[in-house]
Design a protein around this motif. Structure first.
Motif, PDB file in Angstrom:
ATOM      1  N   LEU A   4      -6.516   3.974  -7.019  1.00 22.77           N
ATOM      2  CA  LEU A   4      -6.332   5.106  -6.104  1.00 22.77           C
ATOM      3  C   LEU A   4      -7.581   5.159  -5.240  1.00 22.77           C
ATOM      4  CD1 LEU A   4      -5.008   7.652  -8.771  1.00 22.77           C
ATOM      5  CD2 LEU A   4      -3.720   5.995  -7.423  1.00 22.77           C
ATOM      6  N   PHE A   5      -7.418   5.082  -3.938  1.00 24.24           N
ATOM      7  CA  PHE A   5      -8.587   4.909  -3.058  1.00 24.24           C
ATOM      8  C   PHE A   5      -8.314   5.529  -1.692  1.00 24.24           C
ATOM      9  CE2 PHE A   5      -7.164   1.806   0.085  1.00 24.24           C
ATOM     10  CZ  PHE A   5      -5.936   1.483  -0.444  1.00 24.24           C
ATOM     11  N   GLY A   6      -9.358   5.489  -0.833  1.00 25.01           N
ATOM     12  CA  GLY A   6      -9.191   5.776   0.586  1.00 25.01           C
ATOM     13  C   GLY A   6      -8.690   7.160   0.939  1.00 25.01           C
ATOM     14  N   PRO A   7      -9.373   8.246   0.514  1.00 22.26           N
ATOM     15  CA  PRO A   7      -8.919   9.585   0.918  1.00 22.26           C
ATOM     16  C   PRO A   7      -8.941   9.721   2.437  1.00 22.26           C
ATOM     17  CG  PRO A   7     -11.145   9.691   0.025  1.00 22.26           C
ATOM     18  CD  PRO A   7     -10.636   8.299  -0.244  1.00 22.26           C
ATOM     19  N   ALA A  43      -1.793  17.230 -12.253  1.00 21.79           N
ATOM     20  CA  ALA A  43      -0.519  16.552 -12.038  1.00 21.79           C
ATOM     21  C   ALA A  43      -0.169  16.657 -10.567  1.00 21.79           C
ATOM     22  CB  ALA A  43       0.573  17.205 -12.893  1.00 21.79           C
ATOM     23  N   TYR A  44       0.595  15.701 -10.087  1.00 22.22           N
ATOM     24  CA  TYR A  44       1.005  15.692  -8.682  1.00 22.22           C
ATOM     25  C   TYR A  44       2.451  15.269  -8.577  1.00 22.22           C
ATOM     26  CZ  TYR A  44      -3.940  16.028  -7.615  1.00 22.22           C
ATOM     27  OH  TYR A  44      -5.238  16.450  -7.540  1.00 22.22           O
ATOM     28  N   LYS A  45       3.087  15.766  -7.492  1.00 22.57           N
ATOM     29  CA  LYS A  45       4.481  15.413  -7.249  1.00 22.57           C
ATOM     30  C   LYS A  45       4.672  15.351  -5.742  1.00 22.57           C
ATOM     31  CE  LYS A  45       9.005  17.385  -8.021  1.00 22.57           C
ATOM     32  NZ  LYS A  45       9.809  18.378  -8.693  1.00 22.57           N
ATOM     33  N   LYS A  46       5.143  14.245  -5.248  1.00 20.52           N
ATOM     34  CA  LYS A  46       5.428  14.066  -3.823  1.00 20.52           C
ATOM     35  C   LYS A  46       4.250  14.548  -2.962  1.00 20.52           C
ATOM     36  CE  LYS A  46       8.788  16.310  -1.759  1.00 20.52           C
ATOM     37  NZ  LYS A  46      10.077  16.895  -1.391  1.00 20.52           N
ATOM     38  N   GLY A  47       3.057  14.041  -3.258  1.00 19.65           N
ATOM     39  CA  GLY A  47       1.900  14.353  -2.430  1.00 19.65           C
ATOM     40  C   GLY A  47       1.351  15.752  -2.594  1.00 19.65           C
ATOM     41  N   VAL A  76       0.867  -1.186   0.000  1.00 15.71           N
ATOM     42  CA  VAL A  76       0.000   0.000   0.000  1.00 15.71           C
ATOM     43  C   VAL A  76       0.897   1.227   0.000  1.00 15.71           C
ATOM     44  CG1 VAL A  76      -1.783   1.282   1.251  1.00 15.71           C
ATOM     45  CG2 VAL A  76      -1.705  -1.212   1.403  1.00 15.71           C
ATOM     46  N   MET A  77       0.633   2.174  -0.873  1.00 13.18           N
ATOM     47  CA  MET A  77       1.413   3.417  -0.866  1.00 13.18           C
ATOM     48  C   MET A  77       0.565   4.529  -0.271  1.00 13.18           C
ATOM     49  SD  MET A  77       3.241   5.446  -4.023  1.00 13.18           S
ATOM     50  CE  MET A  77       3.578   7.208  -3.896  1.00 13.18           C
ATOM     51  N   MET A  78       1.140   5.259   0.690  1.00  9.40           N
ATOM     52  CA  MET A  78       0.455   6.371   1.344  1.00  9.40           C
ATOM     53  C   MET A  78       0.694   7.671   0.560  1.00  9.40           C
ATOM     54  SD  MET A  78      -0.682   4.636   3.906  1.00  9.40           S
ATOM     55  CE  MET A  78      -1.407   5.888   4.956  1.00  9.40           C
ATOM     56  N   ARG A  79      -0.087   8.704   0.923  1.00  9.22           N
ATOM     57  CA  ARG A  79       0.073  10.070   0.401  1.00  9.22           C
ATOM     58  C   ARG A  79      -0.039  10.158  -1.128  1.00  9.22           C
ATOM     59  NH1 ARG A  79      -0.262  14.360   3.015  1.00  9.22           N
ATOM     60  NH2 ARG A  79      -0.483  12.980   4.776  1.00  9.22           N
ATOM     61  N   VAL A  80      -0.987   9.384  -1.644  1.00  8.78           N
ATOM     62  CA  VAL A  80      -1.266   9.437  -3.075  1.00  8.78           C
ATOM     63  C   VAL A  80      -2.516  10.285  -3.271  1.00  8.78           C
ATOM     64  CG1 VAL A  80      -1.859   8.102  -5.123  1.00  8.78           C
ATOM     65  CG2 VAL A  80      -0.291   7.149  -3.411  1.00  8.78           C
ATOM     66  N   PRO A  81      -2.411  11.383  -4.010  1.00  8.05           N
ATOM     67  CA  PRO A  81      -3.593  12.226  -4.203  1.00  8.05           C
ATOM     68  C   PRO A  81      -4.793  11.436  -4.729  1.00  8.05           C
ATOM     69  CG  PRO A  81      -1.651  13.385  -4.898  1.00  8.05           C
ATOM     70  CD  PRO A  81      -1.209  11.988  -4.573  1.00  8.05           C
ATOM     71  N   TYR A  82      -5.958  11.781  -4.185  1.00  7.95           N
ATOM     72  CA  TYR A  82      -7.201  11.115  -4.551  1.00  7.95           C
ATOM     73  C   TYR A  82      -7.983  12.108  -5.412  1.00  7.95           C
ATOM     74  CZ  TYR A  82     -11.735   8.820  -4.005  1.00  7.95           C
ATOM     75  OH  TYR A  82     -12.939   8.190  -4.231  1.00  7.95           O
ATOM     76  N   ASP A  83      -7.972  11.873  -6.726  1.00  7.01           N
ATOM     77  CA  ASP A  83      -8.507  12.856  -7.666  1.00  7.01           C
ATOM     78  C   ASP A  83      -9.044  12.064  -8.856  1.00  7.01           C
ATOM     79  OD1 ASP A  83      -8.785  14.590  -9.834  1.00  7.01           O
ATOM     80  OD2 ASP A  83      -6.930  15.698  -9.451  1.00  7.01           O
ATOM     81  N   ARG A  84     -10.358  12.094  -9.018  1.00  4.24           N
ATOM     82  CA  ARG A  84     -10.976  11.292 -10.088  1.00  4.24           C
ATOM     83  C   ARG A  84     -10.424  11.676 -11.452  1.00  4.24           C
ATOM     84  NH1 ARG A  84     -15.444   8.181  -9.653  1.00  4.24           N
ATOM     85  NH2 ARG A  84     -16.025   8.593 -11.799  1.00  4.24           N
TER      86      ARG A  84
END
Lengths: 301, 587
Positions: A138-141, B448-452, A111-119
């Motif tokens: 990409l899930f779980g905001p 776009a996103y970079k490092k959160g 599981v990777m944390m801090r991934v933007p949740y953006d449809r």
């Protein structure tokens, strides 16, 4: 063909611990690999050799709920989120190779944390009409993030608008959205006063050293720096960011699309943590303000 | 990681000494300066310090080449098959060649037997900016010197492959790397650095080739102090460009880019090292009004002191990623009985430039690709006349969160010509330029996103301009700017060129062919498929009265890293990693 298949199966069972895995395999192995960015306070970093930060704490809670041990898969950020997902969630990095064991699986996070949740991001297509991020879910905001300015109150009384940065120097992380904003908005009138640093913490240190009068970064980063400084001289600004594109965004998690079920199980745990107020408490322990992600704000209304 | 020590080294040594009874002499400055005329070895990148890639050998010629056949092939092995952009070197019956992932091999030139192999141990978690290719070694004394992905110079014992010295040129954690072949000038090894968008600053540095001691360091961005070392002491040696802030706004010069990622050439006539510099940072030009010196330029540097003698900027205020790193090749030509000391370069931006190499003055410039739309032409000083509509968008125009307007710029950022070196034939007086015809749609991408964090990316797709080709090998006349002949290739050309006195021009293609052309007409005289795409540069030398040609095969490099329409043309190409060596049958 048969030999090839057999080899593949062997490889998978051998090095099961290294690569991203099915939910059942995670539970059976007794370990979950939580992916988090390296040296990235207050989200994920090391303190006296121990992994800490809000993303690490949430990872611990997930592991606890699964009844397994957490191991951190540290992520060195690449140039974009696509790169990080490819290197750490679904494919692995091309330099991750073992000379002595060429068939070894790559090191990946379950599981990777801090991934933007953006449809819009999740469903982005390339010029051939194909989904760009079809290898990941990409899930779980779990948090909403925003931009924030902190300033030195001995240099500035207040920051009512960003116009003051036509006259006062401000520090930003190089190649970040605040960098783009301050060097190009309003015909570049704040450009000359924009000072560049390799990280938000370096920018903040430059403010403490009197090099700049303010810093701009992510709210949690800035809150953390203010808390660390422990000096009322450094204050949070209340200005807006007119004409700036993305002023707020939600942070969630990612799993490989093959392990969707694992994502679902993690989702259940994290939703419970949010609704019980547990996550807000974690943020508070790091002196950070906490804002619910959009999904939960809408439900509340 | 494999290590070659103990018994391995001994057997390597025995093997090295036993090969065909050739005695091994050390490489001297004289050997390097005369490399072009001494046909029995190749001891410089570019077959001579000027990088003309021209050999006076003519046994293999337009009449005999049809009989040429491979005599051996050598595999780099392992799983590490990504883009082999190396030019081999040959000295006393041994070939020294690098492979992807910072590897070096020594191979018997007669048999293709491996003598030794060196695998650089790379740090865990290293994220090199610029792929894992390597473009070759330098030879000096009894040393084989090359640069690694973690930005070190390593000198190996030419006989054993054991490390003699190792120096850190820059910190890989800050985003630096080395992929170019170092060069040797009068006992000094001179190198540049590669770097991504992390705020690096380009530089050229000289080290004592025998000991690895640093001699001078010259930053390539205006405002940075250069240094020279005297008796081990570091002494200030003048700020590049005099002072900061002349052609850069704010503090952006501190992180201005201008990476020297392709190394350089050397002109003994004027005692100048010619080194090119990459694009300025940040990538978006609207954030940094001004010429942004010395980005996207050619610099003439004094190899003794590291001072910049002159510069010529091909793309001032670069907004298209038209790195100015391409090789500047010294050559002389006659103009009404008068000898002109010139140098030529074919830029990423689509223009070829002929300069006065004594002072950097512009003599003439002309397009070497069929279409250029970012500039309407060059003015009398060689400065581009911009077409403002073709400058990629201002980020502030995307700040409402909408995708910025898209621009279709030609050539694409991969360039009318990329790193792959051209050749100059002293017989025909023509330059043989490996070029590509492609454009790019480019826009600001707010999703776009970079490092959160939310980010503003640059979205782009590279598009071919024709159904039947991207690559074009061109014979260009530097005196007139006229194209004399062309060969069109379906996929993009990404390998170097070799010209010989046999009236032949060789180049490898991504389809895997080593092709030989009539230097005057462009007629295809030879082709052989090496089994994987060629992105390396061929060489030729003579041994025991026979002429040999070698080229490294192994598809990769920057082209496969980008998707879109171009990906369709190359997706069937297979990876590899081997050297192929050819000669004529013994009569």
């Amino acid at each position: 063909m048969r030999i090839l298949l057999l080899l593949t199966v062997l490889t998978l069972s051998w090095a099961g611990a290294a690569q991203a895995r099915y939910y059942d395999d995670v539970i059976a192995s007794g370990v979950i690999h939580i992916g988090a960015y390296k040296d990235f306070p207050p989200y994920s970093f090391e303190k006296e050799g121990i992994p800490v930060g809000v993303d690490i704490e949430i990872g611990h809670r997930i592991a606890e709920a699964f009844g397994v041990k957490m191991e951190v898969h540290w992520i060195t950020p690449d140039e974009s989120l696509e790169d990080d997902l490819r290197n750490n969630v679904w494919k692995g990095h091309y330099l991750d190779k073992d000379e002595n064991d060429p068939l070894a699986a790559k090191h990946l996070a379950d599981v990777m944390m801090r991934v933007p949740y953006d449809r819009e991001y999740a469903f982005k297509r390339d010029d051939q009409g194909l989904l760009i991020n079809d290898q990941v879910v990409l899930f779980g905001p779990y948090q909403r993030e925003r931009w924030q300015v902190a300033f030195d109150s001995e240099k500035l009384d207040r920051v009512g608008t960003v116009a003051v940065f036509q006259y006062h120097p401000i520090g930003v992380e190089i190649d970040s959205l605040p960098d783009f904003y301050l060097t190009s908005a309003f015909g570049g009138r704040m450009r000359k006063n924009t000072h560049h640093y390799f990280s938000n913490s370096e920018a903040f240190a430059a403010m403490q050293a009197g090099e700049v009068d303010a810093v701009m970064g992510m709210r949690a980063e800035v809150d953390w720096q203010i808390g660390q400084a422990g000096n009322p001289r450094y204050k949070l600004a209340e200005n807006g960011f007119p004409t700036m594109g993305k002023q707020q965004w939600d942070i969630g998690m990612a799993v490989s699309q093959r392990y969707r079920q694992l994502g679902n199980e993690v989702d259940v745990v994290v939703e419970r943590l949010i609704r019980s107020g547990e996550i807000e408490k974690i943020y508070a322990r790091y002196n950070l303000r906490y804002e619910l992600p959009g999904l939960y704000q809408d439900v509340a209304q | 990681m494999k290590k070659f020590s103990g018994s391995f080294a001994v057997s390597a040594l025995v093997a090295a000494m036993s090969l065909s009874g050739v005695s091994q002499a050390n490489v001297t400055d004289k050997d390097i300066l005369q490399d072009q005329s001494t046909v029995e070895d190749v001891v410089s990148n570019g077959l001579g310090p000027r990088g003309q890639r021209y050999s006076p050998l003519d046994k293999i010629n337009t009449n005999t080449v049809k009989d040429m056949r491979p005599v051996w092939s050598f595999s780099f092995g392992g799983e590490k098959q990504r883009g082999q952009e190396s030019q081999p070197m040959v000295k006393d019956g041994v070939m020294y060649v690098t492979a992807s992932y910072s590897r070096v091999f020594a191979v018997d030139t007669k048999t293709g037997d491996e003598l030794w192999e060196y695998n650089a141990r790379l740090p865990d978690g290293i994220m090199p900016c610029c792929d894992v290719i390597n473009r070759g070694v330098a030879l000096y004394d009894d040393l084989v010197i090359f640069g690694t992905l973690d930005a070190k110079l390593v000198a190996l014992d030419a006989k054993t492959g054991k490390v003699k010295w190792k120096k850190t040129v820059a910190d890989y954690k800050e985003g630096y790397s080395i992929t170019a072949a170092p060069m040797i000038v009068n006992g000094k090894v001179i190198t540049g650095v590669s770097g991504g968008e992390f705020g690096i600053v380009g530089k050229a540095e000289a080290y004592d080739a025998k000991t690895g001691k640093i001699l001078w360091s010259r930053p390539t961005v205006e405002g940075h102090m250069g240094y020279i070392w005297k008796d081990g002491k570091k002494i200030e040696n003048g700020i590049s460009g005099g002072k900061p802030g002349q052609t850069w706004p704010g503090d952006l010069w501190k992180s201005g880019g201008a990476a020297t990622w392709l190394g350089g050439t050397y002109d003994p006539d004027t005692n100048s090292v010619f080194i090119g510099t990459g694009n300025p940072a940040p990538w978006n030009s609207h954030m940094r009004p001004g010429d942004n010196l010395f980005s996207s330029s050619r610099l003439a540097i004094d190899p003794d002191t590291g001072k910049i003698k002159w510069h010529f900027q091909t793309t001032p205020h670069d907004g298209w990623d038209y790195d100015g790193v391409n090789e500047l090749i010294a050559f002389d030509y006659k103009d009404g009985g008068k000898t002109v000391k010139a140098a030529a370069t074919a830029d990423r931006n689509g223009f070829m430039y002929v300069l006065n190499r004594t002072n950097g003055d512009f003599i003439r410039g002309f397009p070497f690709i069929d279409e250029i739309n970012w500039a309407k032409g060059l003015d009398k000083n060689g400065r581009p006349i911009y077409n403002d509509e073709m400058r990629p968008g201002n980020p502030s125009a995307s700040e409402d969160g909408k995708k910025g307007s898209s621009v279709h710029a030609v050539p694409a950022f991969l360039g009318g010509k990329n790193w792959m070196p051209m050749a100059y034939s002293q017989d025909t007086g023509l330059f043989y330029v490996p070029s590509n015809e492609w454009g790019m749609d480019i826009w600001n991408e707010p999703t776009a996103y970079k490092k959160g964090a939310a980010y503003l990316g640059a979205g782009f797709t590279i598009k071919p301009l024709s159904e039947d080709h991207i690559g074009v090998l061109r014979a260009m006349d530097p005196k007139t700017g006229k194209e004399v002949w062309r060969y069109q290739n379906f996929s993009p050309l990404w390998g170097g060129v070799l010209a010989t006195a046999g009236n032949l021009v060789f180049i490898g293609t991504p389809e895997g062919y080593l092709k030989g052309f009539d230097a005057k007409t462009g007629e295809v005289k030879y082709q052989f498929n090496t089994g994987s795409g060629i992105v390396g540069s061929p060489i030729t030398w003579e041994q025991d009265g026979e002429q040999f040609i070698s080229v490294v095969s192994g598809w990769g490099g920057a082209v496969p890293l980008w998707g879109g329409e171009v990906a369709k043309r190359i997706k069937h190409l297979n990876q590899g990693g081997s050297i192929w060596t050819f000669k004529l049958p013994k009569s």
